[in-house]
Design a protein around this motif. Sequence first.
Motif, PDB file in Angstrom:
ATOM      1  N   LYS A  55      42.271  37.038  34.274  1.00  0.00           N
ATOM      2  CA  LYS A  55      41.279  36.682  35.294  1.00  0.00           C
ATOM      3  C   LYS A  55      41.823  35.627  36.256  1.00  0.00           C
ATOM      4  O   LYS A  55      41.775  35.796  37.478  1.00  0.00           O
ATOM      5  N   THR A  56      42.342  34.525  35.694  1.00  0.00           N
ATOM      6  CA  THR A  56      42.838  33.442  36.545  1.00  0.00           C
ATOM      7  C   THR A  56      44.054  33.892  37.353  1.00  0.00           C
ATOM      8  O   THR A  56      44.216  33.512  38.518  1.00  0.00           O
ATOM      9  N   THR A  57      44.882  34.719  36.746  1.00  0.00           N
ATOM     10  CA  THR A  57      46.049  35.234  37.468  1.00  0.00           C
ATOM     11  C   THR A  57      45.603  36.084  38.664  1.00  0.00           C
ATOM     12  O   THR A  57      46.172  35.993  39.759  1.00  0.00           O
ATOM     13  N   THR A  95      38.289  26.274  41.028  1.00  0.00           N
ATOM     14  CA  THR A  95      39.107  26.600  39.860  1.00  0.00           C
ATOM     15  C   THR A  95      38.476  26.046  38.593  1.00  0.00           C
ATOM     16  O   THR A  95      37.406  25.447  38.625  1.00  0.00           O
ATOM     17  N   GLN A  96      39.172  26.228  37.481  1.00  0.00           N
ATOM     18  CA  GLN A  96      38.657  25.738  36.201  1.00  0.00           C
ATOM     19  C   GLN A  96      38.826  24.226  36.068  1.00  0.00           C
ATOM     20  O   GLN A  96      38.328  23.632  35.130  1.00  0.00           O
ATOM     21  N   GLN A  97      39.559  23.594  37.003  1.00  0.00           N
ATOM     22  CA  GLN A  97      39.746  22.141  36.920  1.00  0.00           C
ATOM     23  C   GLN A  97      38.811  21.408  37.884  1.00  0.00           C
ATOM     24  O   GLN A  97      38.448  21.942  38.922  1.00  0.00           O
ATOM     25  N   LEU A 171      35.305  32.052  42.363  1.00  0.00           N
ATOM     26  CA  LEU A 171      34.855  31.104  41.343  1.00  0.00           C
ATOM     27  C   LEU A 171      35.474  31.512  40.016  1.00  0.00           C
ATOM     28  O   LEU A 171      35.171  32.589  39.494  1.00  0.00           O
ATOM     29  N   ASP A 172      36.347  30.658  39.487  1.00  0.00           N
ATOM     30  CA  ASP A 172      37.011  30.992  38.223  1.00  0.00           C
ATOM     31  C   ASP A 172      36.255  30.337  37.070  1.00  0.00           C
ATOM     32  O   ASP A 172      36.305  29.119  36.912  1.00  0.00           O
ATOM     33  N   GLU A 173      35.536  31.132  36.306  1.00  0.00           N
ATOM     34  CA  GLU A 173      34.721  30.655  35.171  1.00  0.00           C
ATOM     35  C   GLU A 173      33.847  29.471  35.572  1.00  0.00           C
ATOM     36  O   GLU A 173      33.959  28.384  34.996  1.00  0.00           O
ATOM     37  N   PRO A 174      32.954  29.676  36.554  1.00  0.00           N
ATOM     38  CA  PRO A 174      32.209  28.543  37.105  1.00  0.00           C
ATOM     39  C   PRO A 174      31.298  27.840  36.108  1.00  0.00           C
ATOM     40  O   PRO A 174      30.991  26.672  36.297  1.00  0.00           O
TER      41      PRO A 174
HETATM   42 MG   LIG Z   1      41.364  31.738  33.207  1.00  0.00          MG
END
Ligand SMILES: [Mg+2]
Length: 348
Positions: A55-57, A95-97, A171-174
């Motif tokens: 997913k993130t990639t 992002t996730q951060q 939105l990555d894993e919001p």
């Molecule tokens: Mg990820």
Amino acid sequence: MTASQRRETANETVIWTEGLTKVYPRSSVPAVDGLDLAVGRGELFGLLGPNGAGKTTTVGMLTTRVVPTGGRALIGGIDIVARSTLVKQLIAVVTQQNTLDRSLTVRENLYFHGLLFGMTSRRARDAADELLARFRLSGHADDPVFVLSGGMAQRLMVARAILHRPAVLFLDEPTAGLDPQSRLALWEVLAELVAERQTILLTTHNMEEADRLCDRVAIIDHGRILALDTPAALKRGVEADAQVTVQLAGAGPEPAAGAGPGTASGPSAAADGPGDALAELLARTVPGVVRTRVADGRVELQVNGGDRLLPRVLEAAESGGFDVADLSVAETTLETVFIRLTGKELRD
Ligand SMILES: [Mg+2]
Ligand SMILES: Nc1ncnc2c1ncn2[C@@H]1O[C@H](COP(=O)(O)OP(=O)(O)OP(=O)(O)O)[C@@H](O)[C@H]1O
């Protein structure tokens, strides 16, 4: 651009990929493996998959941070590799951060972002205040960002991302790691954005999130799309409208050592364990059972139709001599779909 690509973009396809692939250096397996996607304007599109699914990639490639090793992708008809600088201006990503500036206040985080994207000071201030109200953050406008809860910080990051009106919001894993209340608050905000035709691609491993929010969902695992459709159509494909879970007494994931008298007799003597014996019995005797699955001392039945479902299951189990500790029924979910496709659970 080929004729078919022109047609796609004319139909307001905002994200388009063909065979998009990423193999990281020193890795033999692709993280993303031949992804074909077309996301329309105003759509909230979900990538649903477990840890390591890619997913993130995928988000990394579509936001120009990760360079693909194969295939192509266009954002708003513009090639993400050949014209990455232009693509960057069209998109926004959360992002996730936590990427908020901790030396600034809540309002300043928005205001300076507006200036960075070329807004006048007046415009940036107005846009910041409007978004703070909308994202229910006005009460904290002048606070430093570190006083915000995880949910508020996440809302502020989404507010900052849409300040410059991107064509696509990634939105990555919001909502990963948010408490249920903050998750609901973010879902409300996202629903409002979709109502305004903001195109959003979000990743999640939360099936409820995918189900409730997304217009369409691609279920991915090992970098490949296993199924892609609306949540309703994906669930219909399972051909079962309910899942019954039967928990047998004394048959948990870690059975207690030295179980009391009685547990060694009866159905537990079956070769494959009591779960398999019960699954076989229920599949044979309860009407509408489409398939069964045994996991961690539970028997799961996917059932289509059928009234008096729970009494029937209980009667059948007890008449077979099984000791039922717990029994529940739930609607078919995207989790059911995922298990059907992969044989494993989506949860961590
Ligand atoms: Mg990820
Ligand atoms: N920078 C990297 N270098 C090498 N391998 C990587 C890198 N980033 C990710 N991977 C690998 O690529 C695969 C996909 O990872 P990715 O982070 O895209 O998955 P994900 O679906 O976002 O997972 P998660 O739910 O954990 O965030 C995994 O096997 C991961 O180990």
